[in-house]
Design a protein around this motif. Structure first.
Motif, PDB file in Angstrom:
ATOM      1  N   LEU A   7      -5.807  52.183  22.507  1.00 53.41           N
ATOM      2  CA  LEU A   7      -5.355  50.794  22.357  1.00 53.41           C
ATOM      3  C   LEU A   7      -4.719  50.286  23.650  1.00 53.41           C
ATOM      4  CD1 LEU A   7      -3.808  51.129  18.792  1.00 53.41           C
ATOM      5  CD2 LEU A   7      -5.642  49.555  19.399  1.00 53.41           C
TER       6      LEU A   7
ATOM      7  N   PHE B 200      -4.388  46.297  24.168  1.00 52.35           N
ATOM      8  CA  PHE B 200      -3.834  45.836  22.889  1.00 52.35           C
ATOM      9  C   PHE B 200      -2.412  46.333  22.680  1.00 52.35           C
ATOM     10  CE2 PHE B 200      -7.353  43.801  20.641  1.00 52.35           C
ATOM     11  CZ  PHE B 200      -8.395  44.118  21.488  1.00 52.35           C
TER      12      PHE B 200
ATOM     13  N   LEU C 233     -12.685  47.787  19.692  1.00 52.30           N
ATOM     14  CA  LEU C 233     -11.865  46.879  20.490  1.00 52.30           C
ATOM     15  C   LEU C 233     -12.738  46.043  21.414  1.00 52.30           C
ATOM     16  CD1 LEU C 233      -8.850  49.236  21.288  1.00 52.30           C
ATOM     17  CD2 LEU C 233      -9.062  47.551  19.461  1.00 52.30           C
TER      18      LEU C 233
ATOM     19  N   ARG D  19       4.601  48.567  22.331  1.00 57.42           N
ATOM     20  CA  ARG D  19       4.626  47.227  21.755  1.00 57.42           C
ATOM     21  C   ARG D  19       3.267  46.568  21.951  1.00 57.42           C
ATOM     22  NH1 ARG D  19       8.523  43.167  24.765  1.00 57.42           N
ATOM     23  NH2 ARG D  19      10.091  44.387  23.629  1.00 57.42           N
ATOM     24  N   LEU D  20       3.077  45.426  21.341  1.00 59.15           N
ATOM     25  CA  LEU D  20       1.782  44.760  21.432  1.00 59.15           C
ATOM     26  C   LEU D  20       1.510  44.292  22.859  1.00 59.15           C
ATOM     27  CD1 LEU D  20       1.667  42.624  18.182  1.00 59.15           C
ATOM     28  CD2 LEU D  20       0.393  44.697  18.695  1.00 59.15           C
ATOM     29  N   GLY D  21       0.288  44.401  23.272  1.00 55.29           N
ATOM     30  CA  GLY D  21      -0.104  44.023  24.622  1.00 55.29           C
ATOM     31  C   GLY D  21      -0.598  42.598  24.702  1.00 55.29           C
ATOM     32  N   MET D  22      -0.964  42.227  25.893  1.00 59.29           N
ATOM     33  CA  MET D  22      -1.333  40.850  26.136  1.00 59.29           C
ATOM     34  C   MET D  22      -2.652  40.478  25.478  1.00 59.29           C
ATOM     35  SD  MET D  22       0.270  39.464  29.301  1.00 59.29           S
ATOM     36  CE  MET D  22      -0.737  40.013  30.662  1.00 59.29           C
TER      37      MET D  22
ATOM     38  N   PHE E   5       2.873  46.541  13.880  1.00 59.59           N
ATOM     39  CA  PHE E   5       3.635  45.655  14.753  1.00 59.59           C
ATOM     40  C   PHE E   5       3.784  44.239  14.199  1.00 59.59           C
ATOM     41  CE2 PHE E   5       2.298  49.122  17.446  1.00 59.59           C
ATOM     42  CZ  PHE E   5       3.428  49.377  18.203  1.00 59.59           C
ATOM     43  N   THR E   6       3.438  44.045  12.929  1.00 60.19           N
ATOM     44  CA  THR E   6       3.717  42.741  12.327  1.00 60.19           C
ATOM     45  C   THR E   6       5.187  42.675  11.925  1.00 60.19           C
ATOM     46  OG1 THR E   6       2.599  43.689  10.409  1.00 60.19           O
ATOM     47  CG2 THR E   6       1.578  41.790  11.414  1.00 60.19           C
TER      48      THR E   6
ATOM     49  N   LEU F 139      -1.915  48.903  14.791  1.00 57.43           N
ATOM     50  CA  LEU F 139      -1.636  47.527  15.234  1.00 57.43           C
ATOM     51  C   LEU F 139      -0.849  46.764  14.171  1.00 57.43           C
ATOM     52  CD1 LEU F 139      -4.926  46.352  17.006  1.00 57.43           C
ATOM     53  CD2 LEU F 139      -2.735  46.932  18.043  1.00 57.43           C
TER      54      LEU F 139
ATOM     55  N   THR G   9       8.721  44.991  16.661  1.00 58.95           N
ATOM     56  CA  THR G   9       8.130  44.710  17.967  1.00 58.95           C
ATOM     57  C   THR G   9       8.037  45.960  18.821  1.00 58.95           C
ATOM     58  OG1 THR G   9      10.281  44.094  18.866  1.00 58.95           O
ATOM     59  CG2 THR G   9       8.913  42.306  18.004  1.00 58.95           C
TER      60      THR G   9
ATOM     61  N   ASN H 254       4.018  37.149  15.541  1.00 63.70           N
ATOM     62  CA  ASN H 254       5.197  38.004  15.424  1.00 63.70           C
ATOM     63  C   ASN H 254       5.569  38.690  16.729  1.00 63.70           C
ATOM     64  OD1 ASN H 254       4.582  37.385  12.711  1.00 63.70           O
ATOM     65  ND2 ASN H 254       5.793  39.161  12.084  1.00 63.70           N
TER      66      ASN H 254
END
Lengths: 247, 247
Positions: free
Chosen positions: B50, B55, A15, B66-69, B21-22, B18, B25, A77
């Motif tokens: 992560l 992430f 990362l 969920r996905l991070g910034m 998460f495509t 990761l 969400t 997404n």
DNA sequence: TGTAATAGTTTCATAGAATGAAACTTAGTT
DNA sequence: AACTAAGTTTCATTCTATGAAACTATTACA
């Protein structure tokens, strides 16, 4: 007692490699390994893994590494419906058209703030504001807004974590924050960028939580302290309207 | 001889997380671990890593991941100057306004194509085309374009890797490709989506390499084979103009 | 043209990191 | 209160990730 790590070293390192690409778009193997202080072979293995999963590709021409499509795909997404950067864009454009200055939207992230949206002034001399930029929470109008109007716990934690040069300065800062809370906006005058000034106000979502900081910034020649004071109510009003659009 | 792996398993797994998460969400720990077939504890450790690097974040309300910034940040800093999705948007909008149909831009990625940009028709009945969508390279007008006009080596490899139901079909497909090469465009008629038709043409960059496939798509009611034949030259012309804007 | 330097890639023995089973915490349900 | 489910932590063991070194490819330059 030695704390047991709850994280995975190899992943951390991978990362870190990805994070290298926030500042540069193209990097060579050696460049990366010196940046994060790991052996070439280690970095190479991690890069191969990242490449196989589509997070890294190689620039055909230069053979250097760059971010792959997967990163873009994940971001595409990412939830857009409740994303302020997406929802507030039209209102930000309207404000820009009224004031003729650059309008930005900031979020707090750890000890930093991050510009999640911006629309540029169309005047010849203007503040240029790249989206995605990070800046320390210690300076700038929007930083002060993000701290002053944060929830009590968050503010306490932030004030704790930001290092101060001296105790007097700390005291001065705290009194500045209460002033900002009273006024409902913050200003900055050549605080971070020479020649640039900014006014910033909080945006609250419908449940009255701080959602973002809205800033108007431009050259000091056009944004005098007096001028910013005049603009503040108009910007606050816009922020109020924006807040109603969130959550 | 057992091939020695040149990749790092722990990282592969983290990236797989990761990639989950495509499609979604928000995901819970158990959900993820069953998705990628790993133990809860393993996934938990990877998620912590992560999260620490930004992430992944947790949805305040639901506690789900969920996905991070950071993902967003990386994508925001991804080279925009030479990115077709960015440069060609105005031209795509122009084409959409002229034709009144949805215009999309596709890139080949492995055995798939990916929609990197789209502007929607503003008619009541229209093709809806989410940016970021992946589809197999085996069907659709743009797939055929991406294969037919690819560099020789790439095409050979793709034809090899795509599985065919039978040899006759393979022969039919190859002859279809040469027809497309001769015409300079490909069409599809309810190939992937029922009720949808599309015309697609190649965009070449200044060094005459295939840069993307440009597609116009809409309901079969408006896009008959005849109609698409008529539109093709206009779309090709637009594609030619777009190509000159690249690299 | 030969030699040195530089960047990238692969091999391999070894240390120690990552792993998954199991135990443990919450929190929600019957 | 007993049960179920989701999330979190601990820990012994194994196999993975590691970095040194060797190797290859490419470029610089004398």
């Amino acid at each position: 007692m030695e704390e047991r790590k709850l994280t995975v070293r190899a992943v951390e390192r991978a990362l870190d490699i990805l994070i290298c690409f926030t500042t540069d778009t193209d990097l060579g193997l050696t460049e990366i390994s010196s940046k994060i202080g790991l052996h070439k072979s280690t970095v190479h293995r991690l890069l191969t893994t990242l490449e196989e999963k589509g997070f890294i590709t190689r620039n055909q021409a230069t053979e250097k590494y760059r971010l792959g499509m997967r990163v873009w795909e994940l971001a595409a997404n990412q939830s857009q419906e409740d994303d302020p950067a997406h929802i507030l864009l039209p209102e930000m454009e309207r404000l820009r058209d009224v004031l003729g200055e650059t309008v930005s939207l900031y979020l707090q992230d750890g000890k930093e703030r991050i510009r999640i949206q911006a629309v540029q002034s169309n005047q010849a001399i203007r503040r240029v504001a790249p989206v995605g930029m990070r800046a320390p929470l210690s300076v700038g109008a929007s930083s002060k807004v993000l701290i002053a109007f944060a929830k009590e716990e968050v503010r306490a934690e932030l004030l704790e974590s930001l290092e101060w040069v001296s105790d007097e300065e700390n005291g001065h800062y705290v009194s500045q924050l209460s002033e900002i809370q009273a006024l409902g906006y913050a200003t900055s005058f050549e605080e971070r960028e020479p020649g640039a000034a900014a006014v910033s106000v909080p945006i609250y979502d419908r449940s009255h939580h701080l959602a973002a900081a809205l800033s108007v910034s431009g050259p000091v020649s056009r944004l005098s302290m007096q001028k910013m004071k005049e603009l503040a109510p108009m910007i606050s009003e816009a922020a109020g309207r924006m807040g109603k659009m969130l959550k």
